[in-house]
Design a protein around this motif. Structure first.
Motif, PDB file in Angstrom:
ATOM      1  N   SER A   1      63.691  19.185 -17.711  1.00  0.00           N
ATOM      2  CA  SER A   1      62.809  19.863 -16.757  1.00  0.00           C
ATOM      3  C   SER A   1      63.459  21.129 -16.205  1.00  0.00           C
ATOM      4  O   SER A   1      62.787  22.145 -16.005  1.00  0.00           O
TER       5      SER A   1
ATOM      6  N   GLU B   1      60.280  18.939 -28.664  1.00  0.00           N
ATOM      7  CA  GLU B   1      61.080  18.135 -27.739  1.00  0.00           C
ATOM      8  C   GLU B   1      62.527  18.037 -28.215  1.00  0.00           C
ATOM      9  O   GLU B   1      63.462  18.115 -27.422  1.00  0.00           O
TER      10      GLU B   1
ATOM     11  N   SER C   1      52.928  18.403 -15.842  1.00  0.00           N
ATOM     12  CA  SER C   1      53.592  17.854 -17.016  1.00  0.00           C
ATOM     13  C   SER C   1      53.333  18.761 -18.216  1.00  0.00           C
ATOM     14  O   SER C   1      52.347  19.488 -18.261  1.00  0.00           O
ATOM     15  N   VAL C   2      54.240  18.696 -19.156  1.00  0.00           N
ATOM     16  CA  VAL C   2      54.125  19.481 -20.373  1.00  0.00           C
ATOM     17  C   VAL C   2      54.162  18.517 -21.548  1.00  0.00           C
ATOM     18  O   VAL C   2      55.044  17.666 -21.628  1.00  0.00           O
ATOM     19  N   SER C   3      53.196  18.636 -22.427  1.00  0.00           N
ATOM     20  CA  SER C   3      53.178  17.808 -23.627  1.00  0.00           C
ATOM     21  C   SER C   3      53.599  18.670 -24.812  1.00  0.00           C
ATOM     22  O   SER C   3      53.087  19.774 -24.994  1.00  0.00           O
ATOM     23  N   THR C   4      54.542  18.178 -25.591  1.00  0.00           N
ATOM     24  CA  THR C   4      55.018  18.912 -26.754  1.00  0.00           C
ATOM     25  C   THR C   4      55.035  17.993 -27.972  1.00  0.00           C
ATOM     26  O   THR C   4      54.970  16.776 -27.836  1.00  0.00           O
ATOM     27  N   ASP C   5      55.164  18.595 -29.125  1.00  0.00           N
ATOM     28  CA  ASP C   5      55.325  17.778 -30.326  1.00  0.00           C
ATOM     29  C   ASP C   5      56.784  17.337 -30.428  1.00  0.00           C
ATOM     30  O   ASP C   5      57.642  17.784 -29.670  1.00  0.00           O
ATOM     31  N   ASN C   6      57.053  16.445 -31.346  1.00  0.00           N
ATOM     32  CA  ASN C   6      58.400  15.878 -31.478  1.00  0.00           C
ATOM     33  C   ASN C   6      59.454  16.943 -31.792  1.00  0.00           C
ATOM     34  O   ASN C   6      60.568  16.892 -31.261  1.00  0.00           O
TER      35      ASN C   6
END
Length: 97
Positions: free
Chosen positions: A50, A35, A27-32
């Motif tokens: 994805s 995204e 998984s990849v976590s990004t800021d708003n």
């Protein structure tokens, strides 16, 4: 990257010998804001988020310039410095580290 140069899902899967399976998931976590940009680009290109991330990551890892820039900025262990080498075989470029 131009859409026409990207294989269809089935062509890419066949070339990778994976059918519909992926060899690695994470998984990849990004800021708003990131995204939002990713979603806009994916929508523009007709990809899911994805699929768009897959295209971006593959492109980045195959770019000698990008790999060098990332290492210049973030590398902490010079002994692990990598030098991408592009091998041209039969008109197809392959990159190796």
């Amino acid at each position: 990257m131009v859409r026409g140069s990207i294989d269809s899902k089935s062509e890419a899967a066949a070339r990778r010998n994976m059918g519909k399976k992926r060899c690695s998931r994470f998984s990849v976590s990004t800021d708003n804001e990131t995204e939002k940009l990713l979603n806009a680009l994916a929508t523009s290109c007709g990809f899911s988020k994805s699929e768009m991330v897959d295209v971006i990551v593959r492109s980045a890892l195959r770019s000698k310039t990008y790999v060098h820039q990332i290492q210049e900025r973030y590398n902490v262990e010079k002994r692990y410095w990598i030098n991408p080498i592009i091998i041209n075989q039969g008109g197809k470029e392959t990159i190796t580290y």
